[in-house]
Design a protein around this motif. Structure first.
Motif: not given
Ligand code: ADP
Ligand code: ASP
Ligand code: MG
Length: 415
Positions: A6, A38, A170, A172, A231
């Protein structure tokens, strides 16, 4: 169990409360059974604030010190996010780029990633931890901190996904996908379900900063499945993909805007071999990238050469052009910083005739004068006066049928 990288951009981690919401999202993804790495950006505005402080001290601060300074923005957010995860009972470990390690070359402020050591991250994931990594930074062979250029956290995320062979990456952000054009300029812009790597690369190179260019290059090269999502709300986002078979049969996928360029004209120089080289050679030697170049048809044995450079290189490029203009006996050397480049992009373009003329017609209907034109297989760019930016984008958006569709970006009001 899937491994997902992410990445949360500056707005998404812009306040302590938002960092808490990001932590909630990560906890939910963990509960879903996914392994999560992340990558976070600095809080929005922080990188600009740090840059401004450096300029208060020096017009020309040492590049490696600037990188040490700028990298602190991301160090704040990894720590806060790891704390927020801990608070929610989710074990996490935070890493700066150097700690991962993310090894880069030593071109400070725009370093390229060379190698990533995945072992520590892998061990954390195996131990059930979430890995939190500072975006936008790495370390060179001398152990010095480097940064990857503005927007570089996107590239960190894609590179980690490639190194860890993640199932997906991903990104966001504060829009719910890649749009036909910047939704802040054209409210009728429509979210794309899919866009090809080729088109996304062109859009990013032509000024759409929703993804950093290198992130798209990297994802294409290492075949990282990449998705841009919001997000702030759930939704499918936009998939960046190789296939273009079922991407809608659009001639144009999107319109990109670049406000970062300025134009320089060297007028009335002799029209003979080597002249373009005499003007552009010194500029290339100064490591200045030249973008659009136009040379007029010769009149009375003389010609005009016009080109664009990035704003940050404008003063230096103009001085170099003045010098070569003088040597060549130019009539005039002039600059214009008040321009914008608008580009239409689409892989469907090469199989459809008349795309460029439709573009020029739409602009002429609005009385917009085209200063420069440049084309490639999948794009046509025009340089126009900056005041026509919004009018030009909207006219083209309509002329190419991109207006249809209900989607507009949602503001993150609930946050
Ligand atoms: P982050 O801080 O999450 O990295 P960025 O500001 O870098 O976010 O990128 C998201 C922004 O990109 C959006 O807010 C939008 O204004 C801009 N943008 C430019 N072109 C596009 C486009 N074609 N589609 C979506 N967003 C775009
Ligand atoms: N914080 C850096 C920037 O503002 C990197 C990033 O956000 O991707 O450019
Ligand atoms: Mg960004």
């Amino acid at each position: 169990m899937a491994l997902i990288v992410h990445k949360y951009g500056g707005t998404s981690v812009g306040t302590v409360e938002r960092i808490g919401r990001v932590a909630d999202k990560i906890v939910a993804a963990r509960e879903n059974g996914d392994e999560i790495v992340v990558v976070v950006s600095a809080m929005s505005g922080e990188t600009d604030r740090l840059t401004a402080m450096a300029s208060e001290i020096s017009d020309n601060p040492p590049a490696h010190d600037v990188d040490v300074l700028l990298s602190t923005g991301e160090q704040v957010t990894i720590a806060l996010l790891a704390m927020a995860l801990h608070e929610r009972g989710c074990e996490a470990r935070s890493y700066t780029g150097a700690q991962v390690p993310i090894r880069t070359d030593n071109t400070y402020s725009k370093a390229r990633i060379r190698e990533i050591g995945p072992e520590r991250m892998r061990a954390d994931l195996d131990a059930g931890r979430v890995v939190v990594v500072a975006g936008f930074q790495g370390v060179d062979d001398d152990g010095r901190i480097t940064t990857l250029g503005r927007g570089g956290s996107d590239t960190t995320a894609v590179a980690l996904a490639a190194a860890l062979k993640a199932d997906e990456c991903h990104i966001y952000t504060d829009v719910d996908g890649v749009y036909t054009t910047d939704p802040r300029i054209e409210p009728k812009a429509k979210r794309l379900e899919k866009i090809t790597f080729e088109e996304m690369l062109e859009m990013a190179s032509l000024g759409s900063k929703v993804l950093q260019i290198r992130a798209v290059e990297f994802a294409g090269k290492y075949n990282v499945p990449l998705r841009v999502l919001s997000t702030f709300e759930d939704g499918p986002g936009t998939l960046i993909t190789y296939e273009d078979g079922d991407v809608e049969e659009a001639v144009i996928s999107g319109i990109a805007l670049n406000k970062d360029e300025a134009q320089i004209t060297v007028a009335g120089i002799p029209d003979k071999p080597g002249v373009a080289f005499r003007v552009l050679g010194p500029i290339a030697d100064a490591n200045i990238e030249v973008d659009v170049i136009v040379q007029n048809v010769s009149r009375d044995g003389s010609t005009d050469l016009t080109f664009t450079v990035h704003h940050r290189d404008y003063d230096q490029a103009l001085a170099l052009a003045r010098k070569s203009g003088e040597e060549l006996g130019a009539r005039e050397v002039a600059g214009n910083t008040d321009i914008v480049k608008i580009s239409i992009v689409g892989v469907g373009m090469h199989s459809h005739a008349g795309v460029a003329s439709r573009m020029f017609e739409a602009l002429s209907r609005e009385g917009i004068n085209i200063l420069m034109i440049s084309t490639s297989e999948i794009k046509v760019s025009v340089v126009v006066q900056a005041r026509y930016m919004e009018l030009g984008v909207r006219a083209l958006h309509e002329a190419f049928g991109l207006d249809t569709g209900p989607v507009t970006p949602d503001e993150p009001e609930s946050w």
